[in-house]
Design an enzyme around this catalytic site. Structure first.
Site, PDB file in Angstrom:
ATOM      1  N   GLU A   1       0.824  -1.211   0.000  1.00 20.04           N
ATOM      2  CA  GLU A   1       0.000   0.000   0.000  1.00 20.04           C
ATOM      3  C   GLU A   1       0.861   1.265   0.000  1.00 20.04           C
ATOM      4  OE1 GLU A   1      -3.686  -0.536   2.557  1.00 20.04           O
ATOM      5  OE2 GLU A   1      -2.449  -2.208   3.248  1.00 20.04           O
TER       6      GLU A   1
ATOM      7  N   SER B   1      -6.342  -3.367   2.582  1.00 24.37           N
ATOM      8  CA  SER B   1      -6.821  -3.006   1.243  1.00 24.37           C
ATOM      9  C   SER B   1      -7.280  -4.193   0.410  1.00 24.37           C
ATOM     10  CB  SER B   1      -5.740  -2.229   0.469  1.00 24.37           C
ATOM     11  OG  SER B   1      -5.609  -0.931   0.969  1.00 24.37           O
TER      12      SER B   1
ATOM     13  N   GLY C   1     -19.955 -16.274   3.961  1.00 25.26           N
ATOM     14  CA  GLY C   1     -20.537 -15.177   3.197  1.00 25.26           C
ATOM     15  C   GLY C   1     -21.905 -14.812   3.749  1.00 25.26           C
TER      16      GLY C   1
ATOM     17  N   ALA D   1     -25.497  -8.923   2.619  1.00 27.73           N
ATOM     18  CA  ALA D   1     -25.669  -7.770   3.500  1.00 27.73           C
ATOM     19  C   ALA D   1     -25.162  -6.492   2.846  1.00 27.73           C
ATOM     20  CB  ALA D   1     -24.906  -8.009   4.803  1.00 27.73           C
ATOM     21  N   ARG D   2     -25.601  -5.379   3.390  1.00 23.92           N
ATOM     22  CA  ARG D   2     -25.073  -4.079   2.989  1.00 23.92           C
ATOM     23  C   ARG D   2     -23.763  -3.824   3.747  1.00 23.92           C
ATOM     24  NH1 ARG D   2     -30.149  -0.110   3.925  1.00 23.92           N
ATOM     25  NH2 ARG D   2     -28.642   1.467   3.247  1.00 23.92           N
TER      26      ARG D   2
ATOM     27  N   SER E   1     -11.177   9.609   0.524  1.00 28.09           N
ATOM     28  CA  SER E   1     -11.297   8.390   1.310  1.00 28.09           C
ATOM     29  C   SER E   1     -12.516   8.459   2.217  1.00 28.09           C
ATOM     30  CB  SER E   1     -10.036   8.169   2.153  1.00 28.09           C
ATOM     31  OG  SER E   1      -8.896   8.027   1.337  1.00 28.09           O
TER      32      SER E   1
END
EC number: 6.3.2.4
Length: 351
Positions: free
Chosen positions: A18, A189, A221, A224-225, A324
């Site tokens: 990153e 990330s 999994g 969902a939001r 961001s």
């Protein structure tokens, strides 16, 4: 009488995947520290950690900030890693902006602690627990924060014994089902993360994750939001409004996250007030659970049909460009970018 300016060591770059994100975050912070009232309060001392680990300051560091491009580096003698620029001695408060391993995992925070100079953000404990997804999940479980079902495995279980690996995959399949997500425990990330829907994909994803980290987490999994909440403060932290991330891809992977147009941010998220309050309370609880300080972004899953909220993770040093999520959440809450970086420096001095 004119007050002496505080010399802020803006530390960026670093030895992680990153690196480029760190440069962009640092450039935004540098601009904010030189804008408005901040220009009268702070002097910036940019210090750039190259990809080979060497620290540089002065014109070189400023050129990287201006160009937003990393320096080309070569392998270096290990003895050079501890030859810090003379500007380090002038720093009165550090503002580290290094994402990922060797930046937000407690290693750098330990070094800054030994320097006995205040710094923005969490200390060794909060940074380390916030970075390691397995330790984080164990801390959240102890605090009673709801999470999706998960399994933690080690690289040795994936690579060392060909008799154990197929059985391990069978157990994960039976326990978590499909789809599930395979993640290296100590990368940020979305690096190295895979969504899997079959036994063969699970085997491939585990093998890939083991190449990144010796600790791996597999999560069930959930439909969902994806919601995010920013936290700011030390002993009495405050929570921001809630933001939502939507995206076109199969999941919020590295490419989706950093490719323009592939994802959208909605602030504030369209949510019932009681859900907003619950998420804000859980975000502050998570912040205190890992002993974070200064800043953090806490991510959640929200199953709208059942109104269930699951904590996903805490990020103790989130991306910090003006675009961001973390600064955007505070802007929507009433704290602009320049005020935000000022408050973070002040919290570092307070801590």
């Amino acid at each position: 009488m004119t007050m002496a300016k505080i010399r802020v060591g803006l530390l960026f770059g670093g030895r992680s995947g990153e690196h480029e994100v760190s440069i962009n975050s640092a450039a935004a912070i540098a601009q904010a520290l030189q804008t408005g009232d901040n220009a009268n309060k702070y002097d910036i001392l940019p210090i750039y950690i190259q990809k080979n680990g060497v620290w540089v300051a002065g014109d070189t560091a400023n050129e990287v900030l201006d160009s937003k491009a990393p320096l080309a580096t070569e392998e270096t003698n290990p003895s050079q890693l501890w030859q810090f620029p003379t500007q380090v001695q002038e720093v009165e408060v550090w503002f580290p902006v290094l994402h990922g391993p060797n930046g937000e995992d407690g290693t750098l925070q330990g070094l800054l602690t030994l320097m006995q100079v205040p710094f923005v953000g969490s200390g060794v404990l909060g940074s380390a627990v916030g970075m390691d997804k397995i330790a984080m999940k164990m801390a959240f479980a102890q605090a009673g924060l709801p999470q999706v079902k998960y399994r933690a495995v080690e690289r040795s279980q994936v690579w060392s014994n060909p008799c154990i690996f197929p059985k391990l995959c069978d157990e994960i399949e039976a326990d978590l089902g499909y789809p599930c997500f395979v993640k290296p425990a100590n990368l940020g990330s979305s690096v190295g993360i895979a969504k899997v829907r079959s036994h063969s994909e699970l085997e491939t994803a585990l093998d890939s994750a083991a190449s990144y980290d010796r600790r791996i987490v597999i999560e069930a999994g959930v439909n969902a939001r994806e919601l995010e909440c920013a936290v700011l403060g030390n002993d009495n932290p405050k929570a921001s409004v809630i933001g939502e991330v939507t995206f076109e891809g199969d999941f919020y992977d590295y490419e989706t996250k950093y490719t323009e147009g592939r994802s959208q941010i909605h602030i504030p998220a369209n949510l019932p007030e009681k859900i907003v309050s619950q998420i804000q309370e859980m975000a502050i609880q998570a912040f205190k659970t890992v002993d974070a300080a200064g800043l953090a972004r806490v991510d959640f899953f929200y199953v709208e049909e059942t109104e269930e909220i699951y904590i996903n993770e805490i990020n103790t040093l989130p991306g910090f460009t003006k675009f961001s999520m973390y600064p955007q959440l505070w802007k929507a809450t009433g704290i602009n970018f320049e005020q935000l970086v000022d408050q973070l420096v002040q919290f570092a001095l307070e801590k």
